[in-house]
Motif scaffolding. Structure first.
Motif, PDB file in Angstrom:
ATOM      1  N   ARG A  23      13.683  34.474  33.023  1.00  0.00           N
ATOM      2  CA  ARG A  23      13.174  34.227  33.097  1.00  0.00           C
ATOM      3  C   ARG A  23      11.108  34.790  31.779  1.00  0.00           C
ATOM      4  O   ARG A  23      10.289  35.293  32.585  1.00  0.00           O
ATOM      5  CB  ARG A  23      12.254  34.582  34.929  1.00  0.00           C
TER       6      ARG A  23
ATOM      7  N   HIS B  92      16.396  30.964  41.757  1.00  0.00           N
ATOM      8  CA  HIS B  92      15.653  30.672  41.011  1.00  0.00           C
ATOM      9  C   HIS B  92      16.329  29.994  39.392  1.00  0.00           C
ATOM     10  O   HIS B  92      15.808  29.389  38.607  1.00  0.00           O
ATOM     11  CB  HIS B  92      14.867  31.566  40.761  1.00  0.00           C
TER      12      HIS B  92
ATOM     13  N   LYS C 265      16.519  26.472  39.020  1.00  0.00           N
ATOM     14  CA  LYS C 265      15.448  25.463  38.504  1.00  0.00           C
ATOM     15  C   LYS C 265      15.136  26.436  37.193  1.00  0.00           C
ATOM     16  O   LYS C 265      14.763  25.285  36.510  1.00  0.00           O
ATOM     17  CB  LYS C 265      14.171  26.763  38.896  1.00  0.00           C
TER      18      LYS C 265
END
Length: 228
Positions: A218, A111, A114
């Protein structure tokens, strides 16, 4: 891959000198040319090693020397050398391991990759993404990016940055730097946490270190709202 269990003595010379007294050890000669010396303990870390690219030469010892063979591993990038005196070989086996499919990263690490690919500007203004999982002959680089001046930068991403991650990125940079379409290639070691020893090694090799704030990336946490 060749694995040798041998009664041996090891001397390293270069940026520092190191000596291993005679004892039984595992000598690992990898397909990429690197040579690692392992003992019974120490987990996955070798007692000493020579990173690729390097060359191995085997010599017959002099009459006054009690060893059977003398191996000299020499770095192609500098004057570092690893000399291994072999007194007795207990086991010697070689296997072709084939193509490595690559490490499957855990959820957080994948993650992070990404998120950083989507937020390359965190590395610098005007930076752009070239490719995620940029392929090389020894495995994919997490991110290949370009800075504002168009230079290529290889980015290795870890949840926790340790010395083995720096070594991994160093191998990628050695290989990528031989490609005239990419060279010179710089490196960035990015992680949520970077161990002090890993930071020292990275900076010594000209690799920049970047701390990643996973929550902020995030959108769970806004650093601008923190009191401290």
């Amino acid at each position: 891959m060749r694995l040798v269990i041998a009664d041996c003595e090891v001397d390293y010379s270069g940026r520092l000198d190191a000596h291993l007294d005679r004892a039984l050890r595992v000598i690992m000669l990898k397909g990429d040319g690197s040579v690692l010396i392992h003992s019974e303990g120490g987990s996955y870390k070798p007692l000493n090693w020579m990173s690729a690219p390097c060359t191995l030469s085997v010599e017959t010892p002099s009459e006054n020397d009690t060893c059977q063979e003398s191996w000299t591993v020499t770095s192609k990038k500098g004057e570092d050398s690893l000399r291994i005196k072999i007194f007795d070989i207990i086991h010697d086996v070689a296997h072709e391991l084939g193509v490595e499919p690559g490490l499957v990263k855990d959820g957080v690490e994948a993650h992070l990759q990404k998120l950083l690919a989507e937020q390359v500007e965190l590395l610098g203004a005007g930076w752009t993404l070239v490719k995620r999982e940029y392929p090389t002959a020894i495995g994919p680089v997490d991110l290949m990016v370009r800075d504002a001046a168009g230079a290529h930068i290889a980015v290795e991403i870890k949840r926790r940055g340790e010395i083995d991650g720096v070594e991994q990125l160093t191998r990628y940079l050695d290989l990528l730097g031989r490609d005239p379409l990419l060279a010179p290639v710089k490196g960035i070691f990015a992680a949520q946490e970077i161990k002090p020893q890993a930071r020292v090694l990275a900076e010594d090799r000209g690799i920049s270190c970047v701390i990643l704030d996973y929550d902020a990336m995030r959108g769970v946490d806004d650093p601008s709202t923190r009191l401290f």
